[in-house]
Design an enzyme around this catalytic site. Structure first.
Site, PDB file in Angstrom:
ATOM      1  N   HIS A 306      -1.364   4.335  -0.902  1.00  0.00           N
ATOM      2  CA  HIS A 306      -0.534   5.053  -1.875  1.00  0.00           C
ATOM      3  C   HIS A 306       0.626   4.174  -2.333  1.00  0.00           C
ATOM      4  O   HIS A 306       0.899   4.055  -3.543  1.00  0.00           O
ATOM      5  CB  HIS A 306      -0.007   6.343  -1.240  1.00  0.00           C
ATOM      6  CG  HIS A 306       1.060   7.025  -2.034  1.00  0.00           C
ATOM      7  ND1 HIS A 306       0.790   8.022  -2.951  1.00  0.00           N
ATOM      8  CD2 HIS A 306       2.412   6.845  -2.068  1.00  0.00           C
ATOM      9  CE1 HIS A 306       1.925   8.421  -3.502  1.00  0.00           C
ATOM     10  NE2 HIS A 306       2.917   7.729  -2.975  1.00  0.00           N
ATOM     11  N   GLU A 307       1.322   3.537  -1.384  1.00  0.00           N
ATOM     12  CA  GLU A 307       2.462   2.684  -1.742  1.00  0.00           C
ATOM     13  C   GLU A 307       2.018   1.479  -2.575  1.00  0.00           C
ATOM     14  O   GLU A 307       2.691   1.084  -3.529  1.00  0.00           O
ATOM     15  CB  GLU A 307       3.176   2.202  -0.472  1.00  0.00           C
ATOM     16  CG  GLU A 307       3.834   3.306   0.334  1.00  0.00           C
ATOM     17  CD  GLU A 307       4.866   4.071  -0.476  1.00  0.00           C
ATOM     18  OE1 GLU A 307       5.567   3.472  -1.301  1.00  0.00           O
ATOM     19  OE2 GLU A 307       4.972   5.308  -0.289  1.00  0.00           O
ATOM     20  N   HIS A 310       1.680   2.260  -6.208  1.00  0.00           N
ATOM     21  CA  HIS A 310       2.907   2.147  -7.004  1.00  0.00           C
ATOM     22  C   HIS A 310       3.066   0.724  -7.539  1.00  0.00           C
ATOM     23  O   HIS A 310       3.458   0.518  -8.696  1.00  0.00           O
ATOM     24  CB  HIS A 310       4.131   2.509  -6.161  1.00  0.00           C
ATOM     25  CG  HIS A 310       4.272   3.981  -5.897  1.00  0.00           C
ATOM     26  ND1 HIS A 310       4.310   4.911  -6.911  1.00  0.00           N
ATOM     27  CD2 HIS A 310       4.397   4.685  -4.742  1.00  0.00           C
ATOM     28  CE1 HIS A 310       4.451   6.124  -6.393  1.00  0.00           C
ATOM     29  NE2 HIS A 310       4.488   6.015  -5.084  1.00  0.00           N
ATOM     30  N   GLU A 387       3.709   9.709  -8.520  1.00  0.00           N
ATOM     31  CA  GLU A 387       3.190  10.042  -7.195  1.00  0.00           C
ATOM     32  C   GLU A 387       1.732  10.488  -7.269  1.00  0.00           C
ATOM     33  O   GLU A 387       0.909  10.091  -6.445  1.00  0.00           O
ATOM     34  CB  GLU A 387       4.043  11.142  -6.551  1.00  0.00           C
ATOM     35  CG  GLU A 387       5.445  10.703  -6.177  1.00  0.00           C
ATOM     36  CD  GLU A 387       5.450   9.511  -5.235  1.00  0.00           C
ATOM     37  OE1 GLU A 387       4.641   9.491  -4.284  1.00  0.00           O
ATOM     38  OE2 GLU A 387       6.262   8.591  -5.461  1.00  0.00           O
TER      39      GLU A 387
END
Length: 451
Positions: A306-307, A310, A387
């Site tokens: 997930h990070e 970004h 997100e």
């Protein structure tokens, strides 16, 4: 008729009061949700028991009441009294006197501004300390999250204050100097200066400043480390170093992030994310509850996926660009308004006195307050969109199930309450709620990592 300074002052007071009342209204809506929610949401019944749900509900309620108290005391009583009685002007006048008393030049705006910023920051710390003490040693302690001793807390506050002054006071002095010598287009030079400082701090902070407050250690060799390097290689993330930060000495809350703007980057995992594997069994600060928390390797990888999403999707770069545009607009507006005398008279300065620092504070905090509120909400909306996109990126890598499990575990470990008033959440939350994220992950289906 009212003088322009009185009109300006009362306009500022009215908007700040309305903004605080809006925050109080939204918080009151969420308090009602805490009070009315008695059963575990259906989507979490298999992982969240009634006892944990009740603990999360009470924790959320305690935090909400604390926020209401702070808003009423600081946002209404103290702030409005400071404005009405010219607190900022009072501090400036006495800073000029103090400047002379310590042997500096009271006619130098840079030297007086330096002392003013130091005095104002010191007063700000003294006002904030009682709230920090209560939040840390009462609220967080009551719910099992505080890991700080009194000594650790005091040293932490002193270090934070000293580092903040070392960084901000020279910048404040340079700010005044640039405005003084920059001519008609000083806002361009100001923007360039602050932009460079921001980029330098973003680069320098994780390497030289963050270790002042927390201990960082390399992630131990093993399956997790190898898997993280493999994941970074798969998405072409230029991973240089892998660290674990000992956040458990400060709090039981969990997190993970990456740092670095240029070239190789570092990934940092909170030890609380890994607390049930890799920490000494004889650590006296760890409770049995602590040792049962944390994520499995695959769930940690899902959080990192997930990070990394970004990064891969350019969210960091987009935020930096937006920040630069915002700064340019703010400095431009400041350049158009900072000579307007009523702004200074409204905060208690004598007629004719126009300190640059106070002009900037008044314009940014008060005159631009409506604009800042709108932009803040727009950024919140954009953050929620980012997100979802990062979740989708992790899902494309095959981590949908593991990410969902990690979100639930982190929710439980942090006693996050799963239900929120829609209006409160829309206005305040930069992240979608865990139920919203789980629903989005399920609606898009689950892709296996082998595909």
């Amino acid at each position: 008729m009212w003088q322009a300074s009185e009109t300006t002052l009362y306009s500022i007071i009215v908007f700040l009061l309305l903004e605080t009342l809006l925050e109080l209204y939204l918080t009151a809506r969420q308090i009602l949700v805490y009070k009315r929610s008695k059963t575990v949401p259906k989507d979490l019944e298999h992982v969240m028991n009634v006892e944990t749900f009740e603990k999360a509900r009470v924790y959320g309620l305690d935090k909400a009441y604390f926020e209401v108290f702070k808003m009423v005391l600081c946002g209404i009583l103290i702030s409005l009294l400071e404005l009405y009685y010219g607190f900022m002007g009072f501090i400036w006048v006495h800073s000029a006197q103090l400047t002379e008393r310590i042997g500096l030049n009271p006619s130098s705006e840079i030297q007086v501004g330096f002392v003013f910023a130091l005095v104002l920051n010191t007063i700000g710390l003294l006002k904030e300390i009682p709230f920090k003490v209560y939040e840390t040693f009462v609220l967080e302690e009551r719910h099992g999250f505080n890991k700080q001793t009194v000594g650790f807390f005091i040293k932490d506050q002193i270090k934070a204050f000293v580092v903040a002054q070392v960084l901000t006071l020279p910048i404040a002095a340079a700010f005044i100097y640039i405005v003084q010598i920059g001519g008609e287009y000083f806002f361009i030079w100001l923007w360039a200066f602050v932009s460079v400082i921001c980029l330098v701090l973003i680069t320098v902070y994780p390497v030289y400043i963050a270790p002042i407050f927390d201990k960082f250690r390399p992630l131990e060799d093993g399956d997790l480390k190898q898997s993280i390097h493999a994941l970074a290689s798969k998405v072409k993330f230029p991973l240089g170093q892998l660290f674990v930060v000992e956040g458990s000495k400060r709090s039981a809350h969990s997190n993970a992030y990456f740092t670095g703007l240029f070239g190789v980057k570092r990934i940092v995992l909170f030890d609380t994310l890994l607390i049930n594997k890799g920490l000494p069994e004889d650590d006296p600060t760890l409770t049995e509850s602590d040792k049962s928390k944390g994520c499995k390797n695959e769930e940690v990888l899902a959080v990192l996926a997930h990070e990394l999403g970004h990064w891969k999707l350019g969210h960091v770069s987009k935020n930096i660009i937006i920040m630069q545009v915002q700064m340019f607009l703010i400095f431009f507006i400041f350049s158009q308004l900072f000579t307007y005398s009523p702004l200074y008279e409204a905060v208690g300065l004598p007629v004719g006195e126009k300190p640059i620092l106070i002009g900037f504070v008044v314009i940014v905090m008060y005159i631009l307050a409506p604009y800042n509120t709108i932009i803040s909400f727009a950024m919140t909306v954009m953050s929620r969109r980012f997100e979802y996109q990062a979740d989708a990126f992790a899902q494309e890598l095959g981590y949908a199930k593991e990410l969902g499990n990690a979100l639930v575990k982190l929710q439980l470990d942090n006693l996050g309450f799963p239900e929120y008033d829609w209006l409160y959440s829309t206005w305040n939350h930069s992240h979608p709620t865990v139920l919203q994220r789980l629903e989005r992950l399920k609606s898009k289906g689950v892709k296996d990592k082998s595909q």
